[in-house]
Design a protein around this motif. Structure first.
Motif, PDB file in Angstrom:
ATOM      1  N   LEU A 142       6.881 -13.147  -4.397  1.00 39.31           N
ATOM      2  CA  LEU A 142       5.842 -12.361  -4.045  1.00 39.31           C
ATOM      3  C   LEU A 142       6.111 -11.611  -2.842  1.00 39.31           C
ATOM      4  CD1 LEU A 142       2.797 -11.874  -4.576  1.00 39.31           C
ATOM      5  CD2 LEU A 142       2.437 -13.752  -3.090  1.00 39.31           C
ATOM      6  N   GLN A 143       6.868 -12.263  -2.053  1.00 41.56           N
ATOM      7  CA  GLN A 143       6.968 -11.292  -0.815  1.00 41.56           C
ATOM      8  C   GLN A 143       7.896 -10.192  -1.047  1.00 41.56           C
ATOM      9  OE1 GLN A 143       5.466 -11.638   2.227  1.00 41.56           O
ATOM     10  NE2 GLN A 143       4.301 -13.408   1.758  1.00 41.56           N
ATOM     11  N   ALA A 144       8.871 -10.435  -1.772  1.00 40.05           N
ATOM     12  CA  ALA A 144      10.040  -9.471  -1.982  1.00 40.05           C
ATOM     13  C   ALA A 144       9.535  -8.332  -2.887  1.00 40.05           C
ATOM     14  CB  ALA A 144      11.522 -10.120  -2.725  1.00 40.05           C
ATOM     15  N   VAL A 145       8.162  -8.523  -3.351  1.00 40.00           N
ATOM     16  CA  VAL A 145       7.744  -7.273  -4.312  1.00 40.00           C
ATOM     17  C   VAL A 145       7.296  -6.193  -3.423  1.00 40.00           C
ATOM     18  CG1 VAL A 145       5.715  -6.874  -5.677  1.00 40.00           C
ATOM     19  CG2 VAL A 145       7.091  -8.589  -6.427  1.00 40.00           C
ATOM     20  N   ALA A 146       6.695  -6.433  -2.295  1.00 46.24           N
ATOM     21  CA  ALA A 146       5.939  -5.412  -1.469  1.00 46.24           C
ATOM     22  C   ALA A 146       7.061  -4.221  -1.342  1.00 46.24           C
ATOM     23  CB  ALA A 146       5.490  -5.979  -0.294  1.00 46.24           C
ATOM     24  N   PRO A 147       8.120  -4.502  -0.759  1.00 47.97           N
ATOM     25  CA  PRO A 147       9.150  -3.003  -0.625  1.00 47.97           C
ATOM     26  C   PRO A 147       9.295  -2.355  -1.783  1.00 47.97           C
ATOM     27  CG  PRO A 147       9.929  -4.982   0.543  1.00 47.97           C
ATOM     28  CD  PRO A 147       8.944  -5.563  -0.333  1.00 47.97           C
ATOM     29  N   LEU A 148       9.512  -2.965  -2.674  1.00 48.49           N
ATOM     30  CA  LEU A 148       9.601  -2.222  -4.279  1.00 48.49           C
ATOM     31  C   LEU A 148       8.445  -1.228  -4.661  1.00 48.49           C
ATOM     32  CD1 LEU A 148      11.093  -5.190  -6.343  1.00 48.49           C
ATOM     33  CD2 LEU A 148      12.518  -3.232  -4.973  1.00 48.49           C
ATOM     34  N   ILE A 149       7.205  -1.654  -4.073  1.00 51.34           N
ATOM     35  CA  ILE A 149       6.032  -0.952  -4.486  1.00 51.34           C
ATOM     36  C   ILE A 149       5.356  -0.107  -3.352  1.00 51.34           C
ATOM     37  CG2 ILE A 149       3.644  -1.362  -5.376  1.00 51.34           C
ATOM     38  CD1 ILE A 149       4.528  -3.973  -6.416  1.00 51.34           C
ATOM     39  N   VAL A 150       5.278  -0.600  -2.013  1.00 49.91           N
ATOM     40  CA  VAL A 150       4.657  -0.096  -0.840  1.00 49.91           C
ATOM     41  C   VAL A 150       5.409   0.765  -0.142  1.00 49.91           C
ATOM     42  CG1 VAL A 150       2.997  -0.987   0.769  1.00 49.91           C
ATOM     43  CG2 VAL A 150       3.245  -2.163  -1.192  1.00 49.91           C
ATOM     44  N   PRO A 151       5.015   1.958   0.377  1.00 50.06           N
ATOM     45  CA  PRO A 151       5.676   2.755   1.092  1.00 50.06           C
ATOM     46  C   PRO A 151       5.628   1.946   2.578  1.00 50.06           C
ATOM     47  CG  PRO A 151       3.753   4.110   0.311  1.00 50.06           C
ATOM     48  CD  PRO A 151       3.763   2.656  -0.072  1.00 50.06           C
ATOM     49  N   GLN A 152       6.765   2.195   3.111  1.00 49.39           N
ATOM     50  CA  GLN A 152       7.259   1.706   4.503  1.00 49.39           C
ATOM     51  C   GLN A 152       6.118   1.525   5.335  1.00 49.39           C
ATOM     52  OE1 GLN A 152      11.362   1.664   5.575  1.00 49.39           O
ATOM     53  NE2 GLN A 152      10.818   1.133   7.663  1.00 49.39           N
ATOM     54  N   ASP A 153       5.761   2.861   5.638  1.00 53.68           N
ATOM     55  CA  ASP A 153       4.646   2.874   6.631  1.00 53.68           C
ATOM     56  C   ASP A 153       3.232   1.967   6.297  1.00 53.68           C
ATOM     57  OD1 ASP A 153       3.617   4.224   4.633  1.00 53.68           O
ATOM     58  OD2 ASP A 153       3.031   6.086   6.153  1.00 53.68           O
ATOM     59  N   GLN A 154       2.982   1.486   5.110  1.00 51.27           N
ATOM     60  CA  GLN A 154       1.825   0.721   4.895  1.00 51.27           C
ATOM     61  C   GLN A 154       2.332  -0.889   4.584  1.00 51.27           C
ATOM     62  OE1 GLN A 154      -1.185   1.952   4.465  1.00 51.27           O
ATOM     63  NE2 GLN A 154      -0.447   3.986   4.834  1.00 51.27           N
TER      64      GLN A 154
END
Length: 413
Positions: free
Chosen positions: A122-134
């Motif tokens: 779940l934690q590893a998913v975020a950078p694959l989807i979310v722009p870095q500034d968000q």
């Protein structure tokens, strides 16, 4: 990689995880109450907690290797399904009223193995989807969800265990897992296909690379080290909050509930602040400051006279907020510093390392409180956190974390 529609994708993740978190929190609290009333044994509670944590610490690093290799959407779905299956088996084990504790411990350990795959994925998913500034705002929302579940879950669990037998209460967790699985069906998560097969040699190599990703980033490994040291003080104190409420401030069940709710409210406020406001300064500063703030809440709580329960409530709220901000910023820094194809390993390693102090706390919290007093334990833990926060400001490699990103942000502004 296209990330323009990340918010729509994350809405599905948040909804599913929110339902799952509340149901799991309710069931966990209900099981603790049930075990306490059924056996009236601290040993039973301790063994149950260890069964729920130790497998995750042992299997976590190896799980991380496969999380980085497998489709993370499928990992979360299968992990949720496995955890729900274990819970379903627990309902059969408890249905006849004759409790087999060893079977309960075994199924709790199996659930822990499922969690070893689910949480890092779940934690590893975020950078694959979310722009870095968000990323920090997403971490803030995640903290909000955890906070609300920490507030609502125990209340729901208490109601459930009062109205239903324990085997029926467990169905809440199964329903929550099913909801989380269905929500994931509606989204697409990018899949980074590995270049090599997962042979035993390759798995060890990947695990070594995960260690090196932390070790070679000197600032990151210092952040890990200080966080783990802080947990050695924070987690035993977290276990002793009820003892502090009853023993030092003369409270009862109501006061214990107030403290638990206020801690959750503090976490909610901290997460909301991060999601509502854009942090324009370096994140590592927040990490260091939160060490100090959390430590101060513990120290001040320890020196309060027994008549100052209201001040203890206020300090607990500040402690919850600082812990929420610390967790969110900590996760975001890891997501920014580590390549996306290695995040599963790194998060698994961190979760495994973080669990070890909690086990130490479970084993020794009671003895610590008995020998030096609960209030003194709060003071010592708080001083440890404050020292770590000050030392963090004096660690050059740690203070360089995020420096390049901050320069880029300043140039854009």
């Amino acid at each position: 990689m296209e990330k323009n529609h990340w918010f729509k994708t994350y809405i599905y993740i948040w909804i599913g995880q929110f339902v799952s978190l509340i149901s799991s929190s309710a069931v966990n609290f209900a099981v603790i109450i049930w075990l306490s009333l059924e056996f009236k044994s601290a040993e039973v509670l301790a063994v149950a907690a260890i069964a729920a944590l130790l497998p995750q610490a042992i299997f976590g690093p190896f799980a991380g290797v496969y999380i980085d290799r497998w489709d993370k959407k499928k990992v979360m779905i299968y992990a949720d399904a496995f955890i729900a299956t274990c819970t379903l088996l627990m309902t059969f084990a408890l249905r006849d009223g004759q409790v087999q504790l060893n079977l309960m411990y075994l199924l709790m350990a199996c659930r822990s193995i499922g969690s070893a795959f689910h949480q890092p994925a779940l934690q590893a998913v975020a950078p694959l989807i979310v722009p870095q500034d968000q990323l920090l705002r997403v971490s803030g929302v995640n903290q909000i969800l955890h906070s609300v579940s920490a507030i609502a879950g125990p209340a729901l669990g208490a109601l459930a265990i009062a109205a239903l037998p324990i085997h029926q209460v467990l169905y809440l967790d199964i329903i929550g897992a099913a909801f989380a699985i269905v929500s994931l069906m509606f989204i697409s998560i990018p899949y980074i296909k590995p270049e090599s097969l997962a042979t035993i040699r390759q798995v060890w190599r990947d695990l070594k690379l995960g260690f090196l990703a932390i070790h070679q980033n000197k600032g990151l490994n210092r952040m890990f080290l200080y966080s783990i040291l802080a947990m050695m003080g924070v987690l035993p104190v977290a276990i002793m909050f009820p003892l502090m409420t009853i023993g030092h401030f003369g409270g009862d069940k109501l006061e214990m509930s107030i403290i638990e709710v206020v801690w959750g409210v503090g976490m909610l406020v901290g997460g909301s602040a991060l999601s509502a406001f854009k942090v324009s300064f370096r994140k590592i500063l927040l990490i260091n400051v939160m060490h100090i703030v959390l430590g101060m809440t513990f120290v001040l709580s320890g020196i309060l006279p027994p008549s100052s329960f209201i001040l203890f409530v206020v300090l607990t709220g500040f402690g919850g907020a600082s812990m929420s901000i610390f967790n969110a910023v900590f996760m975001t820094i890891i997501q920014e510093e580590i390549a996306a194809d290695m995040l599963g390993r790194v998060f698994s390693l961190y979760f495994s390392f973080a669990i070890i102090p909690s086990l130490i706390g479970l084993l020794f919290a009671g003895n610590i409180a008995d020998h030096i007093g609960v209030a003194n334990a709060f003071i010592i833990a708080g001083l440890l956190c404050i020292v770590l926060g000050v030392v963090s400001f004096m660690t050059p490699s740690l203070m360089k974390l995020g420096l390049k990103e901050q320069v880029v942000m300043d140039e854009e502004n």
